[in-house]
Scaffold this motif. Sequence first.
Motif, PDB file in Angstrom:
ATOM      1  N   GLY A  21      13.834  -8.796  15.441  1.00 27.25           N
ATOM      2  CA  GLY A  21      14.003  -8.500  14.022  1.00 27.25           C
ATOM      3  C   GLY A  21      13.294  -9.502  13.128  1.00 27.25           C
ATOM      4  N   ALA A  22      13.386 -10.779  13.487  1.00 29.08           N
ATOM      5  CA  ALA A  22      12.729 -11.820  12.686  1.00 29.08           C
ATOM      6  C   ALA A  22      11.212 -11.655  12.735  1.00 29.08           C
ATOM      7  N   ALA A  23      10.685 -11.355  13.915  1.00 28.23           N
ATOM      8  CA  ALA A  23       9.235 -11.147  14.039  1.00 28.23           C
ATOM      9  C   ALA A  23       8.798  -9.939  13.225  1.00 28.23           C
ATOM     10  N   PHE A  24       9.568  -8.837  13.306  1.00 34.13           N
ATOM     11  CA  PHE A  24       9.237  -7.627  12.555  1.00 34.13           C
ATOM     12  C   PHE A  24       9.197  -7.919  11.057  1.00 34.13           C
ATOM     13  N   LEU A  25      10.186  -8.652  10.563  1.00 36.38           N
ATOM     14  CA  LEU A  25      10.229  -8.994   9.141  1.00 36.38           C
ATOM     15  C   LEU A  25       9.082  -9.921   8.736  1.00 36.38           C
ATOM     16  N   ALA A  26       8.773 -10.907   9.573  1.00 39.84           N
ATOM     17  CA  ALA A  26       7.687 -11.834   9.250  1.00 39.84           C
ATOM     18  C   ALA A  26       6.339 -11.112   9.226  1.00 39.84           C
ATOM     19  N   ILE A  27       6.111 -10.270  10.207  1.00 39.45           N
ATOM     20  CA  ILE A  27       4.855  -9.520  10.266  1.00 39.45           C
ATOM     21  C   ILE A  27       4.782  -8.534   9.105  1.00 39.45           C
ATOM     22  N   GLY A  28       5.878  -7.869   8.837  1.00 36.03           N
ATOM     23  CA  GLY A  28       5.922  -6.962   7.696  1.00 36.03           C
ATOM     24  C   GLY A  28       5.700  -7.700   6.389  1.00 36.03           C
ATOM     25  N   GLY A  29       6.250  -8.897   6.294  1.00 39.54           N
ATOM     26  CA  GLY A  29       6.046  -9.703   5.085  1.00 39.54           C
ATOM     27  C   GLY A  29       4.581 -10.079   4.890  1.00 39.54           C
ATOM     28  N   ALA A  30       3.939 -10.481   5.972  1.00 38.38           N
ATOM     29  CA  ALA A  30       2.510 -10.810   5.897  1.00 38.38           C
ATOM     30  C   ALA A  30       1.697  -9.578   5.513  1.00 38.38           C
ATOM     31  N   ALA A  31       2.038  -8.435   6.110  1.00 38.59           N
ATOM     32  CA  ALA A  31       1.327  -7.192   5.791  1.00 38.59           C
ATOM     33  C   ALA A  31       1.585  -6.785   4.337  1.00 38.59           C
ATOM     34  N   PHE A  32       2.805  -7.001   3.873  1.00 37.88           N
ATOM     35  CA  PHE A  32       3.119  -6.706   2.473  1.00 37.88           C
ATOM     36  C   PHE A  32       2.245  -7.540   1.536  1.00 37.88           C
ATOM     37  N   VAL A  33       2.144  -8.828   1.802  1.00 35.44           N
ATOM     38  CA  VAL A  33       1.345  -9.698   0.936  1.00 35.44           C
ATOM     39  C   VAL A  33      -0.110  -9.234   0.924  1.00 35.44           C
ATOM     40  N   LEU A  34      -0.670  -8.979   2.092  1.00 35.88           N
ATOM     41  CA  LEU A  34      -2.056  -8.495   2.156  1.00 35.88           C
ATOM     42  C   LEU A  34      -2.216  -7.177   1.415  1.00 35.88           C
ATOM     43  N   GLY A  35      -1.277  -6.259   1.635  1.00 31.98           N
ATOM     44  CA  GLY A  35      -1.340  -4.966   0.970  1.00 31.98           C
ATOM     45  C   GLY A  35      -1.157  -5.070  -0.528  1.00 31.98           C
ATOM     46  N   ALA A  36      -0.195  -5.866  -0.958  1.00 28.16           N
ATOM     47  CA  ALA A  36       0.089  -6.004  -2.389  1.00 28.16           C
ATOM     48  C   ALA A  36      -1.069  -6.663  -3.131  1.00 28.16           C
ATOM     49  N   VAL A  37      -1.651  -7.685  -2.516  1.00 31.27           N
ATOM     50  CA  VAL A  37      -2.788  -8.360  -3.149  1.00 31.27           C
ATOM     51  C   VAL A  37      -3.967  -7.403  -3.262  1.00 31.27           C
ATOM     52  N   SER A  38      -4.246  -6.667  -2.212  1.00 33.27           N
ATOM     53  CA  SER A  38      -5.366  -5.722  -2.282  1.00 33.27           C
ATOM     54  C   SER A  38      -5.056  -4.590  -3.269  1.00 33.27           C
ATOM     55  N   LEU A  39      -3.821  -4.106  -3.294  1.00 30.85           N
ATOM     56  CA  LEU A  39      -3.429  -3.068  -4.246  1.00 30.85           C
ATOM     57  C   LEU A  39      -3.628  -3.557  -5.677  1.00 30.85           C
ATOM     58  N   GLU A  40      -3.116  -4.721  -5.985  1.00 31.02           N
ATOM     59  CA  GLU A  40      -3.216  -5.261  -7.338  1.00 31.02           C
ATOM     60  C   GLU A  40      -4.672  -5.501  -7.725  1.00 31.02           C
ATOM     61  N   ALA A  41      -5.471  -6.019  -6.806  1.00 30.74           N
ATOM     62  CA  ALA A  41      -6.894  -6.254  -7.097  1.00 30.74           C
ATOM     63  C   ALA A  41      -7.612  -4.938  -7.409  1.00 30.74           C
ATOM     64  N   LEU A  42      -7.322  -3.915  -6.629  1.00 28.02           N
ATOM     65  CA  LEU A  42      -7.965  -2.622  -6.863  1.00 28.02           C
ATOM     66  C   LEU A  42      -7.514  -2.007  -8.189  1.00 28.02           C
ATOM     67  N   VAL A  43      -6.231  -2.125  -8.507  1.00 24.27           N
ATOM     68  CA  VAL A  43      -5.720  -1.591  -9.770  1.00 24.27           C
ATOM     69  C   VAL A  43      -6.369  -2.333 -10.944  1.00 24.27           C
ATOM     70  N   ARG A  44      -6.472  -3.647 -10.829  1.00 27.32           N
ATOM     71  CA  ARG A  44      -7.115  -4.435 -11.896  1.00 27.32           C
ATOM     72  C   ARG A  44      -8.604  -4.103 -12.032  1.00 27.32           C
ATOM     73  N   ALA A  45      -9.201  -3.626 -10.928  1.00 20.39           N
ATOM     74  CA  ALA A  45     -10.612  -3.228 -10.959  1.00 20.39           C
ATOM     75  C   ALA A  45     -10.788  -1.812 -11.511  1.00 20.39           C
ATOM     76  N   GLY A  46      -9.676  -1.153 -11.843  1.00 22.39           N
ATOM     77  CA  GLY A  46      -9.760   0.153 -12.467  1.00 22.39           C
ATOM     78  C   GLY A  46      -9.442   1.340 -11.569  1.00 22.39           C
ATOM     79  N   VAL A  47      -9.071   1.073 -10.321  1.00 27.58           N
ATOM     80  CA  VAL A  47      -8.695   2.152  -9.405  1.00 27.58           C
ATOM     81  C   VAL A  47      -7.256   2.567  -9.726  1.00 27.58           C
ATOM     82  N   SER A  48      -6.973   3.857  -9.675  1.00 23.64           N
ATOM     83  CA  SER A  48      -5.602   4.292  -9.944  1.00 23.64           C
ATOM     84  C   SER A  48      -4.673   3.725  -8.869  1.00 23.64           C
TER      85      SER A  48
END
Length: 125
Positions: free
Chosen positions: A8-35
């Motif tokens: 469970g701890a590994a799943f949460l840590a890996i999911g957390g890392a994936a969340f950060v990568l996904g959220a940063v890329s999502l926010e960057a794309l939105v700021r670049a004008g992508v819906s």
Amino acid sequence: MKARLREGAAFLAIGGAAFVLGAVSLEALVRAGVSPYAAQVPALSLAILTTWMGNRRWTFRVDAPPTWREFLRYVGASLGGLAVNAATFSALTYAGLPTTPAFAAATIAAMGFNFFSYKFAVFAR
């Protein structure tokens, strides 16, 4: 019990890392004008690739070399979680929540589904 906690701890840590990568890329794309809806495609793709590699190695400790078949099963198992994620994200952003908190809530909503799908459908021994 220790194995379940470690899993469970590994799943949460890996999911957390994936969340950060996904959220940063999502926010960057939105700021670049992508819906926000279109920006979710690459953000979630990055998150899925990250969790597949991390979960097979650290959460479920798969010793066999990765295969395309396993990866495709992983992607297939992720579709249910992605449906939960997309529906939650869409509802929250439509209601006015900013993209990053909506992405976080959508990710949390899909976690339980994903964990059991991966454990019993993809990496079952």
